[in-house]
Scaffold this motif. Structure first.
Motif, PDB file in Angstrom:
ATOM      1  N   UNK A   1      32.350 -36.865  68.487  1.00 55.23           N
ATOM      2  CA  UNK A   1      32.392 -35.674  67.649  1.00 55.23           C
ATOM      3  C   UNK A   1      31.103 -35.564  66.836  1.00 55.23           C
ATOM      4  N   UNK A   2      30.667 -36.730  66.312  1.00 54.28           N
ATOM      5  CA  UNK A   2      29.429 -36.713  65.530  1.00 54.28           C
ATOM      6  C   UNK A   2      28.247 -36.329  66.411  1.00 54.28           C
ATOM      7  N   UNK A   3      28.283 -36.799  67.641  1.00 53.61           N
ATOM      8  CA  UNK A   3      27.200 -36.476  68.566  1.00 53.61           C
ATOM      9  C   UNK A   3      27.179 -34.977  68.874  1.00 53.61           C
ATOM     10  N   UNK A   4      28.343 -34.376  68.995  1.00 56.53           N
ATOM     11  CA  UNK A   4      28.427 -32.947  69.267  1.00 56.53           C
ATOM     12  C   UNK A   4      27.846 -32.136  68.112  1.00 56.53           C
ATOM     13  N   UNK A   5      28.189 -32.507  66.893  1.00 57.19           N
ATOM     14  CA  UNK A   5      27.657 -31.805  65.716  1.00 57.19           C
ATOM     15  C   UNK A   5      26.157 -32.007  65.629  1.00 57.19           C
ATOM     16  N   UNK A   6      25.704 -33.231  65.887  1.00 54.90           N
ATOM     17  CA  UNK A   6      24.277 -33.517  65.846  1.00 54.90           C
ATOM     18  C   UNK A   6      23.518 -32.704  66.890  1.00 54.90           C
ATOM     19  N   UNK A   7      24.096 -32.568  68.089  1.00 54.01           N
ATOM     20  CA  UNK A   7      23.451 -31.766  69.130  1.00 54.01           C
ATOM     21  C   UNK A   7      23.376 -30.297  68.733  1.00 54.01           C
TER      22      UNK A   7
END
Length: 134
Positions: A1-7
């Motif tokens: 989820x954090x990776x999705x927001x970061x992307x």
């Protein structure tokens, strides 16, 4: 989820860094030319084309009025001769013709791996014999 927001944030920042200067440059050029945004002159190859001529005014459209229901009720309709209706032609369908279906070699797998099958069968037979002896 954090990776999705970061992307998402990275993509938004990248798009902003790319398109914001382009938008500012276009607005600056527009302001320098003194042209309003709605009356921008076309640029490029399509601007070099000569217009076909002055725009033609549209001919006034005449809409026929339907007779009111009172007038239609007073007048008797004249009998109209019936016109023959065209008979719809159904598309002709081809009949199903028996076609040749090729025979598939169902034993192709067995032929290809026959040596491996034989080794496996021999190994299973040997293990059965060893287990049976004990």
């Amino acid at each position: 989820m954090d990776l999705l927001v970061l992307m998402f944030v990275t993509g938004f920042a990248l798009a902003t860094l790319i398109f914001w200067p382009l938008l500012q440059r276009a607005n600056r050029r527009l302001a320098e030319s003194g042209v309003s945004e709605t009356a921008i002159a076309p640029k490029g190859k399509h601007a070099l084309r000569t217009p076909a001529g002055p725009p033609k005014s549209a001919a006034p459209t005449v809409i026929a009025r339907r007779p009111s229901t009172d007038q239609a009720a007073q007048e008797e309709p004249e009998p109209k001769p019936e016109e023959p209706q065209p008979v719809p032609v159904a598309p002709q369908q081809r009949t199903a013709e028996p076609g040749e279906i090729p025979e598939l070699p169902t034993d192709l797998f067995e032929k290809h791996f026959e040596a491996k099958f034989n080794r496996s069968r021999q190994r299973l037979a040997r293990l059965r014999d060893e287990i049976g002896k004990e």
